[in-house]
Enzyme design. Structure first.
Site, PDB file in Angstrom:
ATOM      1  N   LYS A   1    -101.262 -11.328  19.841  1.00 13.86           N
ATOM      2  CA  LYS A   1    -101.169 -12.739  19.530  1.00 13.86           C
ATOM      3  C   LYS A   1     -99.800 -13.103  18.935  1.00 13.86           C
ATOM      4  O   LYS A   1     -99.154 -14.053  19.373  1.00 13.86           O
ATOM      5  CB  LYS A   1    -102.279 -13.042  18.520  1.00 13.86           C
ATOM      6  CG  LYS A   1    -102.334 -14.397  18.001  1.00 13.86           C
ATOM      7  CD  LYS A   1    -103.452 -14.449  16.989  1.00 13.86           C
ATOM      8  CE  LYS A   1    -103.152 -13.568  15.788  1.00 13.86           C
ATOM      9  NZ  LYS A   1    -103.213 -14.279  14.519  1.00 13.86           N
ATOM     10  N   THR A   2     -99.381 -12.304  17.982  1.00  5.31           N
ATOM     11  CA  THR A   2     -98.101 -12.583  17.327  1.00  5.31           C
ATOM     12  C   THR A   2     -96.952 -12.465  18.317  1.00  5.31           C
ATOM     13  O   THR A   2     -96.000 -13.238  18.297  1.00  5.31           O
ATOM     14  CB  THR A   2     -97.885 -11.594  16.160  1.00  5.31           C
ATOM     15  OG1 THR A   2     -99.064 -11.563  15.377  1.00  5.31           O
ATOM     16  CG2 THR A   2     -96.731 -12.036  15.311  1.00  5.31           C
TER      17      THR A   2
ATOM     18  N   ASP B   1    -100.838 -21.145  14.316  1.00  3.15           N
ATOM     19  CA  ASP B   1    -101.456 -19.817  14.339  1.00  3.15           C
ATOM     20  C   ASP B   1    -102.780 -19.872  13.570  1.00  3.15           C
ATOM     21  O   ASP B   1    -102.967 -20.737  12.719  1.00  3.15           O
ATOM     22  CB  ASP B   1    -100.504 -18.818  13.677  1.00  3.15           C
ATOM     23  CG  ASP B   1    -100.909 -17.383  13.962  1.00  3.15           C
ATOM     24  OD1 ASP B   1    -101.816 -17.173  14.794  1.00  3.15           O
ATOM     25  OD2 ASP B   1    -100.318 -16.473  13.355  1.00  3.15           O
ATOM     26  N   GLU B   2    -103.671 -18.965  13.847  1.00  2.00           N
ATOM     27  CA  GLU B   2    -104.958 -18.884  13.137  1.00  2.00           C
ATOM     28  C   GLU B   2    -105.650 -20.242  13.111  1.00  2.00           C
ATOM     29  O   GLU B   2    -106.135 -20.698  12.068  1.00  2.00           O
ATOM     30  CB  GLU B   2    -104.756 -18.376  11.699  1.00  2.00           C
ATOM     31  CG  GLU B   2    -103.964 -17.091  11.568  1.00  2.00           C
ATOM     32  CD  GLU B   2    -104.772 -15.844  11.890  1.00  2.00           C
ATOM     33  OE1 GLU B   2    -105.895 -15.969  12.420  1.00  2.00           O
ATOM     34  OE2 GLU B   2    -104.256 -14.738  11.628  1.00  2.00           O
TER      35      GLU B   2
ATOM     36  N   GLN C   1    -112.713 -14.472  14.363  1.00  4.82           N
ATOM     37  CA  GLN C   1    -112.079 -14.077  13.108  1.00  4.82           C
ATOM     38  C   GLN C   1    -111.982 -15.227  12.115  1.00  4.82           C
ATOM     39  O   GLN C   1    -111.130 -15.225  11.235  1.00  4.82           O
ATOM     40  CB  GLN C   1    -110.687 -13.504  13.388  1.00  4.82           C
ATOM     41  CG  GLN C   1    -110.743 -12.218  14.195  1.00  4.82           C
ATOM     42  CD  GLN C   1    -109.370 -11.592  14.345  1.00  4.82           C
ATOM     43  OE1 GLN C   1    -108.742 -11.207  13.370  1.00  4.82           O
ATOM     44  NE2 GLN C   1    -108.912 -11.488  15.589  1.00  4.82           N
TER      45      GLN C   1
ATOM     46  N   ARG D   1    -109.139  -3.890  12.030  1.00  2.00           N
ATOM     47  CA  ARG D   1    -107.844  -3.559  11.419  1.00  2.00           C
ATOM     48  C   ARG D   1    -107.446  -2.137  11.783  1.00  2.00           C
ATOM     49  O   ARG D   1    -106.294  -1.760  11.632  1.00  2.00           O
ATOM     50  CB  ARG D   1    -107.889  -3.652   9.880  1.00  2.00           C
ATOM     51  CG  ARG D   1    -108.154  -5.009   9.271  1.00  2.00           C
ATOM     52  CD  ARG D   1    -107.314  -6.086   9.823  1.00  2.00           C
ATOM     53  NE  ARG D   1    -108.016  -6.781  10.899  1.00  2.00           N
ATOM     54  CZ  ARG D   1    -107.424  -7.523  11.832  1.00  2.00           C
ATOM     55  NH1 ARG D   1    -106.115  -7.647  11.831  1.00  2.00           N
ATOM     56  NH2 ARG D   1    -108.113  -8.126  12.778  1.00  2.00           N
TER      57      ARG D   1
END
Length: 764
Positions: free
Chosen positions: A32-33, A224-225, A255, A612
């Site tokens: 994503k980043t 983002d997010e 998430q 994670r």
DNA sequence: GGTGTGTAGGTTTTT
DNA sequence: CCTACACACC
């Protein structure tokens, strides 16, 4: 530029579709980043000026890292002029430049949660309301969620649903508290966190020219997010994007873990309705984790009803199974983790920075810390009290705040008698009351005291006048000198520095060092030639409440185990992850088990935790743990059963409670054989740059294990030991009423102690 | 007005 | 268990 070659097809499409509304649904670990970074770089390469790009991230750290990466592609100076940061920091910046339009000074103070709670508390007290009914925290939360839903005090009071809820809760005055809270903030020239978004909305709503300006400026918007945005943020984005609709939101509904902060998962679920022309891209290939971890996480999140269906997959190795272990107590759990880390570190040569221990609540960190210390494993811990929330820091910062903005009454009250200068509670209460009744600000009042008939004796009047002069002298200094010089002068001439220096207790030393650390960071701020901002005190102080622990990175502290809450771990990754405290009432939290949606959020939280891990993932629970000093019994978390047992190695768990134990029905867990192949640690991939924690952990005098003797036979002249004061000699004993003893302690001098409570050990 | 001491009450999670 | 406040005493 060959950055496009580094993307898979779906990622590349998401990068190249630069015009119009775009939604990127990015599964955990799906790059994503990378998409966001390259998308911005791509925009710039296509000729979009960097100052036309607005990129909103979840943390300042994420923004910084992304800027760095973009800088490597398009050049640092270009990357610098992209507007990138958290909602709060970006809009604080805009609000400062537009402040006077909404009646605020541009140097308005930002109140953090703690400041805002103090103010709420003060108002409840002023209104003579019972703070057992009107619990400051509860009231504040209610106000906060009103603000996040863009309800003004008036709208709140006029809202029948809210009125009914408050009436039923026997708290009909919340609307009034909100109204006063809002007025007081305004008068103090202060905004709380929610105001930074709320006032931005007001600004954009009431000033079409301002809206137009920023719409023109931010032609390309990235968020983002997005799954963690609240209504207030949602409306800001909508307003800014409505002109060009070049809006790209990235997120993962699976998430979404911040609904307690007002985040609304519907924002991402409904994005397509808001922008019918939306192009949607799904990133489903996970590059981070082993197959076992990906599939275990999938099997878990599948239990949620509310979600986009995604098919997250990976071509990575199968990897080892998730290892489940149990412990008898929280301390044992900690030691198990520590031993495992130690073993992997010494046999596989795994760097300590490759490990993270994740937990649901900050309170769980203690058992983990103790275990790390016992095995001499270096660790760093996030969360809990951040540096800037420590009392000694807030006290000194309150002087800074007051010097910059004397209307800030919270700051004024905080320091008017600190260090002690003989302006006591009675005096302050009288001033406050008089100020409230006559609608005069405290600062104005103490500067024109002779003109007012407040019932305050001459001696106190002198002290108040001296205090006002002191602050004014600081204001003079602040105008001429930089932040560091001003800060140092304030710390010294108030006596704060000396006070902490004189305190030789362990806590005192840590406090002194923290003050030094603050001054050091001011020095760094002043000497940083890179940053283009002003070097004066206001510039330094301005946005500090928006900083968190994670924003303080450094090169030292590299090779350490990371301890943090699962919330704080969002966006990070580690080769080895330990998720501890997998117990009912703790995870899922007891607060969440009432409603399905809350429980689903907890499940998403667990999903975040699992994803994670890159290589190894460990789950553990304890059969008992300490809560508020009491040992309580614990049941294993229901979530443990929700992971497909094929991906779990539960050989370390003995199903020893046939009737109640959830494993009894799952025979396959207790009997499954020990984990799969053990891959060499040398295959470990990226490691996350460990951030650093600046403050010292304050070593506390541990009195918990200190047991007192029966003092019935205590006599004068006896040698005794006290948990806190150390050794001493009994000088006298008073028998009348409650039995008291005067003890002369070696280090703390004479103290009078109530024998009923004081734990004294008799030494001879 | 300052100090110490006892008591109540509090824990999700954070910008 | 820890912290913040209320109260009693100096």
């Amino acid at each position: 530029m060959n950055y496009l070659d580094e993307l898979n097809e779906e990622q590349r499409k998401a990068v190249e579709q630069t015009e119009g509304p775009v939604m990127v649904l990015a599964g955990a670990g799906s790059g994503k980043t990378r998409v966001l970074t390259y998308r911005i770089a791509h925009l710039i390469n296509k000729g979009v000026p960097p100052f036309n790009i607005l990129s909103l991230t979840f943390t300042n750290k994420a923004a910084r890292e992304m800027k760095d990466r973009i800088g490597k592609i398009v050049g640092e100076s270009t990357a610098k002029s992209i507007w990138m940061g958290t909602f709060h920091s970006v809009f604080a910046r805009i609000l400062r430049s537009e402040a006077e339009k909404i009646g605020y000074p541009s140097n308005f103070t930002i109140y953090d949660t703690d400041d805002s709670k103090r103010l709420v508390k003060q108002i409840i007290k002023d209104l003579n309301l019972d703070d057992k009914v009107y619990k400051p925290n509860l009231v504040r939360n209610r106000i906060s969620s009103a603000k996040n839903n863009l309800l003004s005090p008036q709208a709140y009071k006029d809202n029948p649903t809210l009125a009914k809820e408050d009436a039923q809760a026997k708290k009909p005055e919340i609307g009034r508290i909100y109204e006063i809270y809002d007025k007081r903030l305004f008068k103090a020239g202060a905004m709380d966190f929610d105001d930074l978004l709320f006032k931005t909305n007001i600004l954009l709503r009431d000033f079409p020219d301002v809206l137009f300006k920023y719409q023109e400026k931010f032609r390309y918007i990235l968020v983002d997010e997005y799954q963690d945005t609240n209504f207030s943020q949602y409306i800001i984005v909508k307003a800014l994007a409505s002109r060009f609709e070049n809006i790209c939101v990235v997120g993962d509904d699976a998430q979404s873990i911040y609904s307690f902060r007002g985040a609304n998962i519907q924002n991402i679920l409904n994005f397509k309705k808001d922008y019918p022309d939306t192009e949607t891209f799904k990133l489903e290939q996970n590059y981070r984790s082993t197959q076992n971890i990906v599939e275990a996480a999938n099997s878990l999140i599948d239990k949620n009803q509310e979600q986009f269906k995604k098919n997250v997959w990976t071509s990575n190795d199968t990897g080892t199974k998730i290892k489940l272990t149990q412990a008898l107590s929280d301390n044992e759990e900690g030691l198990n983790v520590a031993h495992e880390i130690y073993a992997l570190h010494s046999t596989h040569n795994a760097a300590y920075s490759n490990f993270a221990i994740l937990y649901r609540t900050n309170a769980q960190s203690r058992a983990m810390e103790d275990a790390m210390r016992k095995l001499n494993i270096p660790y760093k811990i996030y969360g809990g009290l951040s540096f800037y929330q420590r009392k000694e820091i807030k006290d000194l910062m309150a002087y800074f705040r007051l010097v910059i903005n004397p209307q800030d009454e919270d700051a004024l009250k905080r320091v008017i008698n600190y260090p002690k200068r003989g302006i006591g509670k009675t005096t302050i209460d009288r001033l406050t009351l008089y100020g409230n009744e006559n609608d005069i600000g405290l600062w104005e009042l103490i500067n024109s005291l002779p003109a007012h008939s407040v019932n305050i004796p001459g001696s106190a009047r002198n002290k108040i006048a001296q205090f006002a002069e002191l602050i004014k002298s600081f204001q003079n200094v602040a105008e001429k000198k930089n932040a560091y010089d001003t800060g140092t002068i304030i710390a010294k001439s108030t006596g704060i520095l000396k006070e902490h220096h004189n305190d030789k207790s362990a806590e005192g030393v840590a406090r002194y060092e923290n003050i030094q650390e603050l001054l050091n960071s001011m020095k760094e701020f002043v000497e940083d030639d890179e940053a283009e901002n002003e070097k004066d005190l206001p510039s330094f102080v301005q946005d500090i409440p928006l900083l968190t622990d994670q924003d303080q990175d450094s090169e030292e502290d590299q090779n350490k185990v990371t301890l943090m809450t699962i919330h704080a771990s969002k966006g990070l990754e580690f080769p080895n992850v330990f998720i501890v405290g997998m117990e009912e009432e703790l995870f899922p939290s007891q607060m969440s088990t009432q409603s399905r949606s809350d429980l689903e959020e907890e499940r998403r939280l667990f999903y975040v935790a699992l994803t994670r891990s890159e290589e190894r993932c460990y789950l553990s629970f304890a059969r008992s743990r300490y809560k508020w000093g009491n040992l309580i019994h614990c049941e294993p978390s229901r979530f443990l059963q929700e992971i497909d047992p094929d991906f779990v190695d539960a050989s370390g768990v003995t199903p020893n409670q046939p009737s109640k134990d959830p494993f009894a029905t799952k025979g396959d867990w207790g009997s499954s054989m020990g984990g799969g192949s053990d891959r060499s640690a040398s295959t470990q991939r990226r490691s996350v740059t460990p951030p650093r924690q600046k403050m010292m952990r304050v070593p506390k005098t541990d009195t918990s294990n200190f047991k007192g003797d029966d003092t019935a036979n205590l006599r004068e002249g006896m040698e005794v030991e006290h948990g806190r004061f150390g050794r001493g000699t009994v000088v006298s004993i008073e028998v009348a009423g409650n039995r008291k003893a005067v003890v002369d302690f070696e280090e703390h001098g004479k103290k009078q102690l109530l024998l009923k409570f004081a734990k004294l050990k008799i030494l001879n």
